[in-house]
Scaffold this active site. Structure first.
Site, PDB file in Angstrom:
ATOM      1  N   CYS A   2       0.782  -1.042  -0.467  1.00  8.57           N
ATOM      2  CA  CYS A   2      -0.125  -0.061   0.567  1.00  8.57           C
ATOM      3  C   CYS A   2       0.939   1.039   0.366  1.00  8.57           C
ATOM      4  O   CYS A   2       2.028   1.107   0.488  1.00  8.57           O
ATOM      5  CB  CYS A   2      -0.862  -0.103   1.188  1.00  8.57           C
ATOM      6  SG  CYS A   2      -1.865  -1.455   1.633  1.00  8.57           S
ATOM      7  N   ARG A  27       3.760  -0.223  -5.160  1.00  7.94           N
ATOM      8  CA  ARG A  27       3.576  -0.828  -3.395  1.00  7.94           C
ATOM      9  C   ARG A  27       2.712  -1.635  -3.693  1.00  7.94           C
ATOM     10  O   ARG A  27       1.937  -2.599  -2.399  1.00  7.94           O
ATOM     11  CB  ARG A  27       3.563   0.254  -2.842  1.00  7.94           C
ATOM     12  CG  ARG A  27       4.869   1.304  -2.972  1.00  7.94           C
ATOM     13  CD  ARG A  27       4.623   2.327  -2.059  1.00  7.94           C
ATOM     14  NE  ARG A  27       4.663   2.264  -0.041  1.00  7.94           N
ATOM     15  CZ  ARG A  27       5.991   2.075   0.301  1.00  7.94           C
ATOM     16  NH1 ARG A  27       6.852   1.961   0.265  1.00  7.94           N
ATOM     17  NH2 ARG A  27       5.748   1.478   1.865  1.00  7.94           N
ATOM     18  N   TRP A  74      -2.502  -2.465  -1.397  1.00  9.76           N
ATOM     19  CA  TRP A  74      -1.989  -4.184  -1.922  1.00  9.76           C
ATOM     20  C   TRP A  74      -3.316  -4.445  -0.227  1.00  9.76           C
ATOM     21  O   TRP A  74      -2.903  -4.919   0.785  1.00  9.76           O
ATOM     22  CB  TRP A  74      -0.715  -4.002  -1.441  1.00  9.76           C
ATOM     23  CG  TRP A  74      -0.336  -5.896  -1.837  1.00  9.76           C
ATOM     24  CD1 TRP A  74      -0.027  -6.590  -3.109  1.00  9.76           C
ATOM     25  CD2 TRP A  74       0.014  -6.522  -0.988  1.00  9.76           C
ATOM     26  NE1 TRP A  74       0.578  -7.517  -3.133  1.00  9.76           N
ATOM     27  CE2 TRP A  74       0.857  -7.668  -1.737  1.00  9.76           C
ATOM     28  CE3 TRP A  74      -0.524  -7.070   0.308  1.00  9.76           C
ATOM     29  CZ2 TRP A  74       0.878  -9.101  -1.735  1.00  9.76           C
ATOM     30  CZ3 TRP A  74       0.242  -8.073   1.395  1.00  9.76           C
ATOM     31  CH2 TRP A  74       0.516  -8.809   0.065  1.00  9.76           C
ATOM     32  N   ASN A 100      -1.687   2.618   5.499  1.00  9.78           N
ATOM     33  CA  ASN A 100      -0.814   1.481   5.583  1.00  9.78           C
ATOM     34  C   ASN A 100      -0.358   0.601   6.629  1.00  9.78           C
ATOM     35  O   ASN A 100       0.077   1.179   7.119  1.00  9.78           O
ATOM     36  CB  ASN A 100       0.209   1.783   4.284  1.00  9.78           C
ATOM     37  CG  ASN A 100       1.488   0.878   4.320  1.00  9.78           C
ATOM     38  OD1 ASN A 100       0.838  -0.115   4.050  1.00  9.78           O
ATOM     39  ND2 ASN A 100       3.076   0.891   3.861  1.00  9.78           N
ATOM     40  N   GLY A 101      -0.248  -0.778   6.489  1.00  8.89           N
ATOM     41  CA  GLY A 101      -0.327  -1.754   7.387  1.00  8.89           C
ATOM     42  C   GLY A 101      -1.184  -2.651   7.971  1.00  8.89           C
ATOM     43  O   GLY A 101      -2.092  -2.667   6.752  1.00  8.89           O
ATOM     44  N   GLU A 487      18.668 -16.220  -7.616  1.00 10.31           N
ATOM     45  CA  GLU A 487      18.511 -15.176  -7.744  1.00 10.31           C
ATOM     46  C   GLU A 487      17.522 -14.962  -8.942  1.00 10.31           C
ATOM     47  O   GLU A 487      16.453 -14.372  -9.101  1.00 10.31           O
ATOM     48  CB  GLU A 487      20.030 -13.859  -7.180  1.00 10.31           C
ATOM     49  CG  GLU A 487      19.330 -12.351  -7.686  1.00 10.31           C
ATOM     50  CD  GLU A 487      18.058 -11.751  -6.835  1.00 10.31           C
ATOM     51  OE1 GLU A 487      17.554 -12.491  -6.318  1.00 10.31           O
ATOM     52  OE2 GLU A 487      17.448 -10.642  -7.998  1.00 10.31           O
ATOM     53  N   LYS A 491      14.333 -13.835 -10.041  1.00  9.97           N
ATOM     54  CA  LYS A 491      14.091 -12.910 -11.193  1.00  9.97           C
ATOM     55  C   LYS A 491      12.564 -13.288 -12.258  1.00  9.97           C
ATOM     56  O   LYS A 491      11.857 -12.499 -12.739  1.00  9.97           O
ATOM     57  CB  LYS A 491      15.109 -12.521 -11.563  1.00  9.97           C
ATOM     58  CG  LYS A 491      16.128 -11.073 -12.060  1.00  9.97           C
ATOM     59  CD  LYS A 491      15.610 -10.501 -10.831  1.00  9.97           C
ATOM     60  CE  LYS A 491      15.045 -10.003 -10.068  1.00  9.97           C
ATOM     61  NZ  LYS A 491      15.347  -9.641  -8.027  1.00  9.97           N
ATOM     62  N   GLU A 494       9.223 -13.948 -10.539  1.00 12.76           N
ATOM     63  CA  GLU A 494       8.740 -12.990 -10.185  1.00 12.76           C
ATOM     64  C   GLU A 494       7.583 -11.733 -11.693  1.00 12.76           C
ATOM     65  O   GLU A 494       6.421 -11.768 -11.390  1.00 12.76           O
ATOM     66  CB  GLU A 494       9.284 -12.138  -9.116  1.00 12.76           C
ATOM     67  CG  GLU A 494       9.618 -11.374  -9.435  1.00 12.76           C
ATOM     68  CD  GLU A 494      10.909 -10.808  -8.231  1.00 12.76           C
ATOM     69  OE1 GLU A 494      11.637 -10.402  -7.943  1.00 12.76           O
ATOM     70  OE2 GLU A 494      10.264 -10.786  -7.161  1.00 12.76           O
ATOM     71  N   HIS A 510      19.373 -36.014  -6.434  1.00 14.18           N
ATOM     72  CA  HIS A 510      19.264 -36.331  -5.457  1.00 14.18           C
ATOM     73  C   HIS A 510      17.974 -36.013  -5.186  1.00 14.18           C
ATOM     74  O   HIS A 510      17.418 -35.777  -4.194  1.00 14.18           O
ATOM     75  CB  HIS A 510      19.669 -35.726  -3.967  1.00 14.18           C
ATOM     76  CG  HIS A 510      21.327 -36.118  -4.520  1.00 14.18           C
ATOM     77  ND1 HIS A 510      22.004 -37.493  -4.026  1.00 14.18           N
ATOM     78  CD2 HIS A 510      22.855 -35.413  -4.103  1.00 14.18           C
ATOM     79  CE1 HIS A 510      23.306 -37.717  -3.252  1.00 14.18           C
ATOM     80  NE2 HIS A 510      23.754 -36.510  -4.157  1.00 14.18           N
ATOM     81  N   LYS A 607       6.914  -4.026  -4.168  1.00 11.03           N
ATOM     82  CA  LYS A 607       7.798  -4.201  -3.421  1.00 11.03           C
ATOM     83  C   LYS A 607       8.631  -3.850  -2.700  1.00 11.03           C
ATOM     84  O   LYS A 607       9.857  -4.389  -1.267  1.00 11.03           O
ATOM     85  CB  LYS A 607       7.997  -2.277  -4.375  1.00 11.03           C
ATOM     86  CG  LYS A 607       9.778  -2.443  -4.074  1.00 11.03           C
ATOM     87  CD  LYS A 607      10.435  -1.620  -4.952  1.00 11.03           C
ATOM     88  CE  LYS A 607      12.113  -1.418  -5.284  1.00 11.03           C
ATOM     89  NZ  LYS A 607      12.125  -2.865  -5.787  1.00 11.03           N
TER      90      LYS A 607
HETATM   91  C1  F6R Z   1      12.377  -9.401  -5.713  1.00  8.61           C
HETATM   92  C2  F6R Z   1      12.665  -8.337  -4.848  1.00  8.61           C
HETATM   93  C3  F6R Z   1      12.012  -8.898  -3.286  1.00  8.61           C
HETATM   94  C4  F6R Z   1      12.974  -7.880  -1.686  1.00  8.61           C
HETATM   95  C5  F6R Z   1      12.922  -8.981  -0.873  1.00  8.61           C
HETATM   96  C6  F6R Z   1      13.278  -7.522   0.029  1.00  8.61           C
HETATM   97  O1  F6R Z   1      13.078  -9.142  -7.138  1.00  8.61           O
HETATM   98  O2  F6R Z   1      12.885  -7.397  -4.975  1.00  8.61           O
HETATM   99  O3  F6R Z   1      12.579 -10.173  -2.929  1.00  8.61           O
HETATM  100  O4  F6R Z   1      14.037  -8.184  -2.233  1.00  8.61           O
HETATM  101  O5  F6R Z   1      11.534  -7.644  -0.688  1.00  8.61           O
HETATM  102  O6  F6R Z   1      12.559  -5.641   0.122  1.00  8.61           O
HETATM  103  P1  F6R Z   1      13.896  -4.738   0.890  1.00  8.61           P
HETATM  104  O7  F6R Z   1      14.910  -5.611   0.090  1.00  8.61           O
HETATM  105  O8  F6R Z   1      13.293  -3.537   0.510  1.00  8.61           O
HETATM  106  O9  F6R Z   1      14.186  -5.546   2.466  1.00  8.61           O
END
Ligand code: F6R
Length: 612
Positions: A2, A27, A74, A100-101, A487, A491, A494, A510, A607
């Protein structure tokens, strides 16, 4: 999760609010809404879906109010719908609220309010807030200029959970009250106008001067004043923090998407991260830490704690710290760490990595480590973020704002920063050796090598075109390459919604190798000289079962065996994740584009994950 925006000044608020929401849409994008104070009282306009839908609401362009609050959602409590959208309003149309929360005790509060005659139209936790404020407002027999603030304070003291809240009151058309606890909120100070936002970039084009609220601090804003109060309603002083980010770094600058722009920003982001920490001959400089040899030698272990991509950066940090400093290092997912009684005491250093510095689980883990007496060090991209304000020490990646939901430049800048930290620790511990000097030289050359790696985009795009319709893609590697496999896989899943898994290459046989059949794509990362041959044997095993292979390597290998080989520049193994991840970021990006998806705002994601 949010985003919230607020404006109070002389201009019509609604265009500023909608514009701010667009910038905060990363967000959450389940619904959006704004509330302004108009001549005839509070106005609320909201709808399900993206912020742009607000433009279709009848009369939104006629709003003239110069004070307003806004929200992009969100969804947590209650499905995405118009009635669950914020702002929410009390039964008597006196208070509008964005939040937000999560209000964890909203059920109890709802029962209390129902018993007192209030009714509810939504399934949200937030709807209790305006009604609770109304309840305390009407119970207050005094009628002075602080009555609105008192009601908000009394209501907030009843809330459990996390909240960043903005509130308007019909009786106070020239004021707005904001408060936060465990959720982000910044106040931007302008000339005869003030702004509120969940993050800095959304209002960076209006001001560089920001106030940062601590938990349970209240701000009472008018267009030309901001009064700050603690939880006993004592006035408190606050200094502004000046933010140096330039505004264009929060814009797309001609790129199709923020993600692509941020991928291409990596050479400069890394230059900024390295900054003054390193030059050719000197020791690594972290004067903000001032750790002594006694302190570092007293450590039994180091924990690195983070979520998602930041945790993957932490995994590379383990290699660097154990290798250069010989200190036992563990890496944990923050949400698990909190609930597993980790062995922490005064002889533990806990390092927290978070781009936003607002991730709820990471902040909660930090608080736990502090309680147990450990020293805490935050690595963040956002100056003044909650994590950095809680930590004993903070260091910054200086990568500039990262807007795309999928993290790219934040990851590479975190990897370089934690490697620099490892060098600093090693130097303080007087473990200075020739390996460190070579590593430093390689660090200085990294930005140029990233530029070279970015030139491989077309080759990766061509391969992406061949595989974008696949259902499953596997990523394998050994040693530090396995952390990059993780990683790369994250990527891809997502932003392309392709099912993907990553494995240590030697672990495939395994179990997971049962999933490999004709034409399944396996992406392999090969940068560790000592492990290349072993990984090639594992790739051979999947080729035998019909897999298509994409190889990311900086070594001279027999390319004929594989479908596509992406040759990246050579560097120290500890730094190789910074180069080997770039083709994988581009791979995920091109597949997502090929599928016609929204690269910057993948479904179900936000995010900043500011709820547990
Ligand atoms: C993936 C991504 C998330 C963040 C995670 C932590 O591309 O961006 O996995 O890395 O939500 O976010 P921060 O770094 O803001 O604590």
């Amino acid at each position: 999760m949010c985003g919230i925006i607020g404006y109070i000044g002389n201009k019509p608020a609604s265009p500023i609010l909608i514009n701010g929401l667009m910038r905060l849409e990363y967000r959450g994008y389940d619904s959006a809404g704004i509330s302004t104070i108009e001549k005839n009282g509070l106005s609320i306009m909201k709808d399900k879906g993206r912020v742009k839908n607000l433009y279709d609401i009848d009369g939104i362009d006629k709003l003239t109010g110069t004070i307003g609050i806004a929200h992009t959602r969100w969804a947590t409590h209650g499905k995405p719908s118009k009635e669950n959208s914020h702002p929410h309003i009390d039964n008597h149309n006196m208070f509008s609220v964005v939040h937000n929360g999560i209000i964890e005790n909203y059920n109890e509060l709802k029962t209390f309010l129902l018993d007192n005659g209030y009714t509810f139209y939504s399934q949200t936790d937030t709807e209790v807030v305006p009604n609770l404020v109304h309840y305390y407002y009407t119970k207050d027999t005094k009628s002075d200029k602080l009555k609105f603030l008192r009601a908000v304070k009394n209501a907030c003291n009843m809330l459990n959970g996390s909240f960043a809240i903005e509130i308007l009151c019909k009786d106070y058309p020239n004021n707005m009250i904001v408060v936060r606890k465990d959720s982000p909120l910044v106040i931007g100070k302008g000339e005869d106008e003030n702004y509120i936002s969940s993050d800095i970039p959304a209002i960076l084009s209006f001001t560089r001067n920001f106030y940062l609220l601590n938990d349970l601090e209240f701000a009472n804003l008018s267009k030309n004043s901001i009064d700050f109060y603690d939880n006993n309603l004592n006035l408190i002083n606050k200094e502004t923090t000046v933010i140096e980010w330039n505004t264009s770094s929060a814009e797309k600058d001609g790129y199709d998407d923020f993600m692509l722009k941020e991928i291409y920003e990596q050479p400069n982001a890394i230059r900024e991260t390295i900054g003054a920490k390193l030059d050719d001959n000197s020791r690594c400089d972290f004067s903000e830490l001032n750790f002594t040899k006694d302190f570092l030698s007293s450590l039994n272990n180091i924990y690195i704690i983070a979520c998602g991509t930041a945790m993957h950066a932490g995994l590379t940090g383990k290699y660097a710290i154990e290798n250069l400093c010989k200190i036992h290092t563990e890496v944990d997912v923050a949400s698990e760490f909190r609930y597993r009684s980790p062995l922490i005491d005064k002889k533990t250093l806990c390092i927290f990595i978070s781009q936003s510095g607002e991730t709820a689980d990471t902040i909660a883990a930090l608080k736990l480590c502090k309680e147990k007496g450990a020293k805490t060090l935050a690595i963040s991209n956002v100056i003044g973020s909650s994590l950095t304000r809680e930590a004993d020490y903070s260091v910054y990646t200086h990568a500039g704002p990262e807007i795309a939901v999928a993290s790219t430049k934040a990851y590479t800048s975190q990897v370089i920063l934690i490697t620099l930290l490892a060098i600093y620790f090693a130097e303080v511990l007087e473990q200075n050796n020739s390996e460190i000097n070579l590593l430093k030289k390689d660090i200085i050359e990294l930005p140029k090598k990233i530029e070279e790696t970015l030139k491989l985009s077309e080759t990766i795009k061509n391969f992406s075109r061949k595989v974008y319709q696949e259902k499953d893609i596997f990523f394998i590697g050994r040693g530090i390459d396995e952390t990059v496999a993780k990683e790369g896989s994250l990527k891809l899943k997502e932003i392309s919604y392709i099912h993907s898994e990553s494995y240590p290459a030697g672990e495939l046989k395994h179990g997971a190798i049962a999933l490999i059949e004709k034409d399944v794509t396996v992406v392999s990362i090969l940068t560790d000289e000592n492990l290349v041959k072993k990984t090639i044997s594992n790739i051979q095993e999947v080729i035998t079962r019909g897999a298509k292979t994409l190889i990311i390597t900086n070594k001279d290998i027999n390319e004929d065996m594989f479908d596509v080989v992406i040759k990246i520049p050579d560097t120290n193994t500890l730094l190789s994740p910074i180069l080997s991840i770039i083709p994988l970021q581009l791979f995920a990006y091109h597949i997502s584009k090929e599928k016609g998806l929204d690269v910057d705002k993948p479904r179900n994601l936000a995010k900043s994950v500011t709820v547990e």
